[in-house]
Design an enzyme around this catalytic site. Structure first.
Site, PDB file in Angstrom:
ATOM      1  N   LYS A  22       0.889  -1.087   0.059  1.00  0.00           N
ATOM      2  CA  LYS A  22       0.026   0.131  -0.047  1.00  0.00           C
ATOM      3  C   LYS A  22       0.892   1.151  -0.200  1.00  0.00           C
ATOM      4  O   LYS A  22       2.051   1.114   0.464  1.00  0.00           O
ATOM      5  CB  LYS A  22      -0.731   0.047   1.252  1.00  0.00           C
ATOM      6  CG  LYS A  22      -2.178   0.832   1.135  1.00  0.00           C
ATOM      7  CD  LYS A  22      -3.467   0.248   0.369  1.00  0.00           C
ATOM      8  CE  LYS A  22      -4.404   0.782   0.234  1.00  0.00           C
ATOM      9  NZ  LYS A  22      -5.485   0.149  -0.639  1.00  0.00           N
TER      10      LYS A  22
HETATM   11  P1  NAD Z   1     -12.839   7.574  -3.727  1.00  0.00           P
HETATM   12  O1  NAD Z   1     -12.007   8.600  -3.432  1.00  0.00           O
HETATM   13  O2  NAD Z   1     -13.110   7.373  -5.184  1.00  0.00           O
HETATM   14  O3  NAD Z   1     -14.030   7.603  -2.869  1.00  0.00           O
HETATM   15  C1  NAD Z   1     -14.142   7.838  -1.476  1.00  0.00           C
HETATM   16  C2  NAD Z   1     -15.529   8.186  -1.049  1.00  0.00           C
HETATM   17  O4  NAD Z   1     -15.552   8.366   0.473  1.00  0.00           O
HETATM   18  C3  NAD Z   1     -15.701   9.770  -1.442  1.00  0.00           C
HETATM   19  O5  NAD Z   1     -17.110   9.696  -2.058  1.00  0.00           O
HETATM   20  C4  NAD Z   1     -15.663  10.603  -0.425  1.00  0.00           C
HETATM   21  O6  NAD Z   1     -16.223  11.783  -0.018  1.00  0.00           O
HETATM   22  C5  NAD Z   1     -16.077   9.455   0.911  1.00  0.00           C
HETATM   23  N1  NAD Z   1     -15.836   9.598   2.188  1.00  0.00           N
HETATM   24  C6  NAD Z   1     -14.559  10.189   2.616  1.00  0.00           C
HETATM   25  N2  NAD Z   1     -14.505  10.404   3.968  1.00  0.00           N
HETATM   26  C7  NAD Z   1     -15.641   9.949   4.360  1.00  0.00           C
HETATM   27  C8  NAD Z   1     -16.444   9.728   5.410  1.00  0.00           C
HETATM   28  N3  NAD Z   1     -15.619  10.158   6.631  1.00  0.00           N
HETATM   29  N4  NAD Z   1     -17.699   9.412   5.605  1.00  0.00           N
HETATM   30  C9  NAD Z   1     -18.323   9.023   4.416  1.00  0.00           C
HETATM   31  N5  NAD Z   1     -17.822   9.209   3.293  1.00  0.00           N
HETATM   32  C10 NAD Z   1     -16.526   9.580   3.153  1.00  0.00           C
HETATM   33  O7  NAD Z   1     -12.351   6.256  -3.337  1.00  0.00           O
HETATM   34  P2  NAD Z   1     -12.469   4.623  -3.336  1.00  0.00           P
HETATM   35  O8  NAD Z   1     -11.694   4.086  -4.431  1.00  0.00           O
HETATM   36  O9  NAD Z   1     -13.974   4.466  -3.888  1.00  0.00           O
HETATM   37  O10 NAD Z   1     -12.397   4.043  -2.093  1.00  0.00           O
HETATM   38  C11 NAD Z   1     -13.363   3.844  -1.286  1.00  0.00           C
HETATM   39  C12 NAD Z   1     -12.871   2.691  -0.183  1.00  0.00           C
HETATM   40  O11 NAD Z   1     -13.021   1.459  -1.050  1.00  0.00           O
HETATM   41  C13 NAD Z   1     -11.692   2.710   0.466  1.00  0.00           C
HETATM   42  O12 NAD Z   1     -11.565   2.141   1.672  1.00  0.00           O
HETATM   43  C14 NAD Z   1     -10.750   1.949  -0.427  1.00  0.00           C
HETATM   44  O13 NAD Z   1      -9.517   1.384   0.301  1.00  0.00           O
HETATM   45  C15 NAD Z   1     -11.608   0.917  -0.875  1.00  0.00           C
HETATM   46  N6  NAD Z   1     -11.217   0.186  -2.072  1.00  0.00           N
HETATM   47  C16 NAD Z   1     -11.238   0.790  -3.353  1.00  0.00           C
HETATM   48  C17 NAD Z   1     -10.808  -0.038  -4.495  1.00  0.00           C
HETATM   49  C18 NAD Z   1     -10.525   0.737  -5.953  1.00  0.00           C
HETATM   50  O14 NAD Z   1     -10.326   0.168  -7.036  1.00  0.00           O
HETATM   51  N7  NAD Z   1     -10.785   2.071  -5.981  1.00  0.00           N
HETATM   52  C19 NAD Z   1     -10.552  -1.258  -4.515  1.00  0.00           C
HETATM   53  C20 NAD Z   1     -10.925  -1.955  -3.279  1.00  0.00           C
HETATM   54  C21 NAD Z   1     -11.160  -1.178  -2.056  1.00  0.00           C
END
Ligand code: NAD
Length: 417
Positions: free
Chosen positions: A107
């Protein structure tokens, strides 16, 4: 009063220890797998648009290299810390183990709020961070991907920076790239698609009709918004969604396409018409059938777990539920699809992208979806049967599967020298 530890790395180690105990893992293996293998901390200057210079802290951590190169996203967020990145790197090892992908976990993160940067500042920060971590990344070493607040454009800058250092194009150094420079069909919404595949399997197992379910989604970014859209397409009623500024709730259902437009125009789901405003804490406790945490870690702890009403939770986010909350939810009869299983769609299609890039032979969207469904369904069934055999919840079952696979690889390879 919360008594459990809320340090992400302590939580990650506790989750590992539960599986290690059940597997009777020897002490030598246990101490090897409890900590990351390599940690790179960097502090680097970035020239700002006003002529000043700011110094940013960043990390790239590789948890375990025994099953192949390491893989995991890069996060830009003000709350990024060494222990959070360590925990997420470890979690990626188990995520790859559960899905049977030939990788270890890694990471990266930079302590920054990218919303405060201009586009050119963001590019300079990304290129300098990429340059700093180019010591440890590479197609055969460690392959970054998008995570919170990073996206295909940022992956393109990282790929270009590494390519400029080398003097030739190195597409397989990152995944989640734009399609026109070697990205994969189906990567942009792969995390959500993976969530929906395992939710469909879980709903079948629980005799729940997903097409009639009431759904709440925390986080409306790549993972959350796409999951909400796909579940709505299946007929589910999305009753609540939220982002970092707050949430919106309509028990009769939210129009997800209209919400996507509202978010694109205003920057947030907040203020969406025909919905009540709610807080992120309230969203988690809403009356619904399916809850999808898709934002940050440590959202459901022993403090709020007793008030969670969903019958099925799919962790699109990494590490949203603490171990104490896991036990409470299990006792309440809530079925939790853990991050290492439910959130594996993104890394699985990242693996497909890496394979396509190395072979320079690209698949159709249909092929990507079919292979993703195969991987997710097989992982779900393996985890479910281990949960049933060992009378444990799905997270512990997933860890049993993954930790055993990694421990076997370490043992087979032996210790050098
Ligand atoms: P992103 O940046 O596209 O979206 C994150 C979202 O979470 C945004 O809408 C933001 O406003 C919101 N957010 C931030 N803080 C918040 C809070 N305190 N309460 C509620 N909402 C909040 O990120 P993403 O890629 O969608 O990642 C989101 C989660 O999914 C993370 O935990 C990430 O590790 C996990 N994840 C992402 C991927 C990927 O391929 N992008 C893969 C596996 C897991």
């Amino acid at each position: 009063m919360i008594t459990e530890a809320l340090n992400p790395f302590v939580i990650a180690q506790e989750q590992f220890d539960i599986a290690a105990d059940l597997l009777h893992l020897p002490e030598s293996l246990r101490s090897h797998l409890r900590v990351p293998q390599r940690e790179l901390c960097v502090n680097f200057p970035v020239k700002m648009d006003d002529g000043s210079t700011r110094v940013y802290a960043g990390y790239r951590i590789q948890h375990n290299l025994s099953r192949g190169p390491t893989k995991g996203g890069i996060r830009y967020h003000p709350s990024v810390s060494l222990d959070e990145v360590r925990a997420l790197a470890m979690l990626m090892t188990w995520k790859c183990g559960v899905s049977g992908l030939p990788y270890g976990g890694a990471k990266g993160g930079v302590v920054v709020d990218p919303k405060t940067l201009s586009e050119s500042e963001l590019e300079r920060l990304t290129r300098r961070y990429a340059s700093e971590i180019s010591l440890v990344i590479g197609p055969e070493k460690d392959i970054p991907a998008p995570d919170v607040n990073t996206n295909p454009q940022i992956m393109a800058w990282i790929m270009d920076t590494v390519s400029m250092h080398k003097g030739y194009t190195v597409p397989a150094v990152v995944t989640g790239k734009p399609l026109n420079i070697g990205g994969s069909e189906g990567r942009s919404d792969a995390t959500a698609r993976g969530v929906v595949y395992v939710l469909s399997e879980a709903a079948r197992h629980l005799s729940m009709d997903l097409g009639r379910a009431r759904v709440a989604v925390q986080g409306f970014g790549n993972a959350g918004a796409n999951t909400a859209r796909m579940l709505a397409e299946l007929g589910a009623t999305v009753v609540a969604v939220s982002d970092s500024r707050g949430g919106v709730y309509n028990p009769g259902g939210l129009n997800v396409d209209a919400l996507l437009t509202h978010k694109r125009l205003s920057g947030s789901v907040v203020g969406f018409a025909e919905a009540d405003q709610i807080s992120n804490a309230e969203l988690l406790e809403i009356d619904c059938d399916v809850l999808v945490p898709a934002a940050l870690g440590i959202q459901i702890s022993e403090e709020n777990a007793p008030r969670i009403r969903a019958r099925l939770i799919a962790e699109a986010a990494n590490a949203p539920i603490t171990p104490a909350a896991d036990r409470i939810l299990y006792d309440q009869g809530c079925f939790v699809l853990p991050d290492v299983l439910a959130g594996a769609g993104g890394i699985t299609v990242s693996y497909f992208e890496w394979v396509q890039g190395l072979q320079e032979f690209f698949w159709t969207e249909r092929e990507v979806y079919a292979q993703l469904e195969r991987v997710m369904t097989r992982a779900f069934q393996s985890v479910l049967s281990l949960a049933q055999q060992n009378c444990v919840h799905m997270r512990t079952a997933a860890y049993i599967l993954a930790v055993q696979r990694v421990a076997d690889a370490v043992t087979t390879r032996g210790i050098y020298p």
